[in-house]
Design an enzyme around this catalytic site. Structure first.
Site, PDB file in Angstrom:
ATOM      1  N   CYS A 191       0.878  -1.472  -0.381  1.00  0.00           N
ATOM      2  CA  CYS A 191       0.026   0.118  -0.177  1.00  0.00           C
ATOM      3  C   CYS A 191       0.936   1.218  -0.200  1.00  0.00           C
ATOM      4  O   CYS A 191       1.748   0.999   0.217  1.00  0.00           O
ATOM      5  CB  CYS A 191      -1.064  -0.365   1.812  1.00  0.00           C
ATOM      6  SG  CYS A 191      -0.206   1.036   3.191  1.00  0.00           S
TER       7      CYS A 191
ATOM      8  N   CYS B  30       2.585   2.043   3.353  1.00  0.00           N
ATOM      9  CA  CYS B  30       3.405   1.491   4.357  1.00  0.00           C
ATOM     10  C   CYS B  30       4.766   1.621   2.876  1.00  0.00           C
ATOM     11  O   CYS B  30       5.511   2.058   3.850  1.00  0.00           O
ATOM     12  CB  CYS B  30       3.094  -0.015   3.062  1.00  0.00           C
ATOM     13  SG  CYS B  30       1.859  -0.339   3.845  1.00  0.00           S
TER      14      CYS B  30
ATOM     15  N   ASP C  35       1.951  31.410 -28.201  1.00  0.00           N
ATOM     16  CA  ASP C  35       3.186  31.695 -28.949  1.00  0.00           C
ATOM     17  C   ASP C  35       2.631  31.868 -30.326  1.00  0.00           C
ATOM     18  O   ASP C  35       1.444  31.571 -30.622  1.00  0.00           O
ATOM     19  CB  ASP C  35       4.434  31.394 -28.547  1.00  0.00           C
ATOM     20  CG  ASP C  35       5.672  31.985 -30.319  1.00  0.00           C
ATOM     21  OD1 ASP C  35       5.650  33.001 -30.168  1.00  0.00           O
ATOM     22  OD2 ASP C  35       5.373  30.613 -31.040  1.00  0.00           O
TER      23      ASP C  35
END
Length: 705
Positions: free
Chosen positions: A11, A14, A404
């Site tokens: 997980c 962890c 631009d």
């Protein structure tokens, strides 16, 4: 920094704790362990045996196959990946089998309840509990002795407590559901990773090099600049290069996200990773594979997964306080009712244990990473490189887009827009004769127009370029002049022609005039061609919530006005030097969230000044390196979709966090009347985890065009 593949990360929470532990080791302060990619990056001086011990404490380990592959050439990678994947896959299969076995045993025990001695039922419950949850208990008990409170510790306390008050059935159900939760959580991240890996597998492995007429198959890593490679139909082009022989159509989807094939012939550039559809091409390699467009894309995509967004960092900080706070709440739930309101100790111990399970922060921590990896992957499939989760999050928040002009909203190629002719035959033939040998961009635009008109003329007798005055040339013995207005000072210009000149200049066109010694013969009005998709893209951007579109250009104000009106931007500024663009972008940033899009080297400072820099992929390396997001196509067509994906990721993350917290709050409120049970607690956490995982994976779903 050295890189290792880590397996067994169950997980995100962890993983964060493991990273913290590794950072405490000598030389480990800058270690990074990513749950999203399963990669560990550490200083080479760190003791790997110490790192392995830390990983082992959470049931994780360094994948020896992947570590070995990292030291091998590219042609070994495929096999090693295969081993690693099968190893990981078998790990998942074992977990599934154990969970099924534990569930069957649990079911049998419930059916036999009352028909077998209580001691036998307890033994069966214990076996089922041990099969489904032993890794959690082992880690939890170790953590208890270290006073380290994470999800495994909370689960272990809850299970020991449940056993202590004789709730065997519920304790077993909690162990089973938690085991299932861990498995599904791992599978969710695995799905997102697999989607990313599929993307990364487009890299070619080998190349056929031709040297002195001999064909040799070599690994991609050993290709040198200047090598000539042979690419047959259906094969991948090994690296960026130029076609020296052959003609074919090429699928560049891996690089640009565009599915339509692109025709290639001699002297045309090709990208590594694109697929030769038919015919045989000989290609001169211009870049070593690691410097090719594809290698850069794959490197950027891999790195992108490892950056943490502000939301993720906040959740990680929050969970550090959330879990201890829940432990305090569970102790209060256990103690206060019996001490002050005459509650039963066993009933409120049970409620306190259930609150502990609600304290698991899994779904909360998982709210963000799967959605972000899915968003980065989905955009990369479309040929849009987002260099990190933080930029994806930003993209979903922007309200102003600065463009631009040249090469972004326009093609950056001059084309003839208007022709004024006062002596058509002579004018066009002289233009052809004078311009055909010139490499000037305006001359190329004129030649393209003349060729489309099928005008043909012989060579000039004499030609001379006069600095600042254009060109003087003799054609059929007669002297002609070609150039701008200033180069026509020898001619008396009539009022009606003067009016034409002024009209074209006001329309923002660049003029190329042709005259003999006494009269103007005609003129070309030349403009930078607007991209076909620019207007539709600007319109789409406004429709999806971009409030302000601004065009910035170094061209004069009239040209800027003409392009701005044609494409539909809300504001435009002309006559800007690179430093003026930076100042303008900073001014916009002070008013909102701004992304700047450009393709030239002069755009790099402005890209860096915006909240988000977006570069056109076929622009300069400088703009691509400075930008946070790269559009690998040579157009803006995919930009609105990229923004929509980013907005969806942000929505999903917000929804996931809200849903996770709401479900936990609802479970906690059930303690007031004393209705919270252990299995409701685990289901609230498990339901939230599964749900946020599935919702996050919806980001990967791409509607067919």
């Amino acid at each position: 920094m050295k890189e290792y593949q880590v397996k067994g990360l169950t997980c995100a929470h962890c993983t964060q704790e493991l990273q913290d532990e590794i950072q405490k080791l000598e030389h480990g302060s800058d270690a990074i362990l990513s749950y999203n990619t399963g990669k560990l990056r550490v200083n080479p001086n760190v003791s790997m045996s110490d790192v392995s011990s830390v990983l082992k404490s959470e049931g994780a380990y360094i994948d020896a196959h992947a570590a070995h592959a990292a030291h091998e050439h590219h042609h070994h990678d495929h096999d090693e990946e295969g081993h690693a994947h099968s190893h990981d896959h078998s790990g998942n299969s074992n977990t599934k089998l154990l969970l099924i076995l534990a569930a069957v045993l649990f079911g049998i025990t419930i059916l036999l309840d009352g028909k077998v001695p209580t001691s036998a039922a307890i033994i069966m419950y214990l076996i089922s509990m041990a099969i489904s949850g032993y890794p959690t208990f082992l880690k939890g008990i170790k953590n208890l002795f270290r006073f380290k409170f994470n999800i495994d510790t909370l689960m272990t306390i809850a299970l020991i407590g449940a056993i202590g008050i004789g709730e065997w059935k519920e304790a077993t159900l909690v162990a089973l559901l938690f085991g299932l939760n861990e498995l599904l959580e791992g599978l969710g991240m695995e799905k997102a990773r697999k989607s990313m890996e599929t993307l990364l597998q487009v890299a070619p492995k080998e190349a056929t090099v031709i040297s002195d007429g001999v064909e040799t198959v070599v690994p991609i890593a050993s290709l040198n600049i200047g090598d000539i490679v042979l690419v047959r139909s259906g094969e991948k082009i090994p690296s960026d290069g130029i076609v020296t022989e052959g003609k074919s159509s090429v699928n560049e989807a891996a690089i640009t996200g565009e599915s339509l094939p692109v025709e290639k012939s001699v002297n045309e550039p090709v990208f590594g990773g694109s697929i030769n559809n038919e015919g045989v091409l000989r290609i001169k390699i211009e870049k070593a594979y690691q410097d090719s467009s594809l290698a850069k894309i794959l490197h950027l995509v891999e790195e992108a997964q490892e950056t943490k967004t502000p939301t993720e960092l906040f959740i990680n900080r929050f969970s550090k306080y959330y879990t201890p706070a829940i432990i305090v709440v569970s102790i209060l739930v256990f103690l206060l009712p019996p001490l002050f309101f005459g509650g039963e100790w066993s009933k409120w111990l049970y409620q306190g244990l259930a609150v502990l399970i609600v304290g698991c922060p899994c779904s909360l921590i998982l709210s963000s990473p799967i959605a972000i990896v899915s968003g980065i992957t989905r955009n990369a499939r479309n040929g849009i490189l987002v260099k990190g989760g933080v930029f994806l999050e930003q993209l979903g928040k922007i309200d102003t887009l600065a463009f631009d002009k040249t090469g972004t909203l326009t093609k950056g190629e001059p084309h003839v827009e208007v022709v004024k002719s006062y002596d058509e035959k002579t004018f066009l033939e002289v233009a052809y004769a004078v311009e055909k040998s010139s490499s000037h961009p305006l001359a190329k635009a004129v030649m393209k127009f003349l060729q489309e008109k099928e005008i043909v003329a012989g060579d000039p007798d004499d030609i001379e370029t006069v600095s600042g005055r254009g060109i003087q040339a003799k054609v059929n013995g007669q002297l002609y002049y070609l150039g701008n207005e200033k180069s026509m000072e020898h001619v008396q210009i009539p009022d009606e022609i003067r009016q034409d000149i002024n009209t074209l200049k006001e329309a923002g066109l660049t003029l190329v005039l042709i005259a003999n010694q006494t009269d103007i013969l005609g003129m070309f009005g030349i403009a930078d061609e607007i991209r076909d998709e620019s207007r539709a893209v600007i319109q789409s951007l406004h429709e999806i919530g971009i409030k302000h579109t601004v065009m910035l250009t170094g061209d004069h104000q009239k040209t800027a006005e003409k392009v701005a009106k044609a494409v539909g931007v809300t504001e435009y500024f002309g006559n800007l030097l690179p430093e003026d663009k930076v100042a303008k972008v900073k001014e916009l940033v002070s008013k909102g969230k701004v992304a700047m899009i450009g393709d030239g080297i002069n755009d790099a400072p402005a890209l860096a000044s915006a909240d988000l820099g977006i570069a056109m992929g076929k622009g300069t390396d400088s703009a691509i390196e400075t930008a946070d997001i790269v559009l690998m196509q040579d157009h803006l067509g995919k930009l609105p979709e990229a923004i929509l994906i980013a907005k969806k990721v942000n929505r999903v993350i917000k929804f996931n966090i809200t849903f996770s917290l709401a479900l936990k709050l609802a479970a906690l409120l059930l303690t007031i009347p004393g209705w919270l049970t252990l299995w409701i607690a685990i289901l609230s956490d498990m339901g939230a985890t599964i749900f946020v995982t599935l919702v996050s994976l919806t980001v990967l779903i791409q509607k067919k065009q």
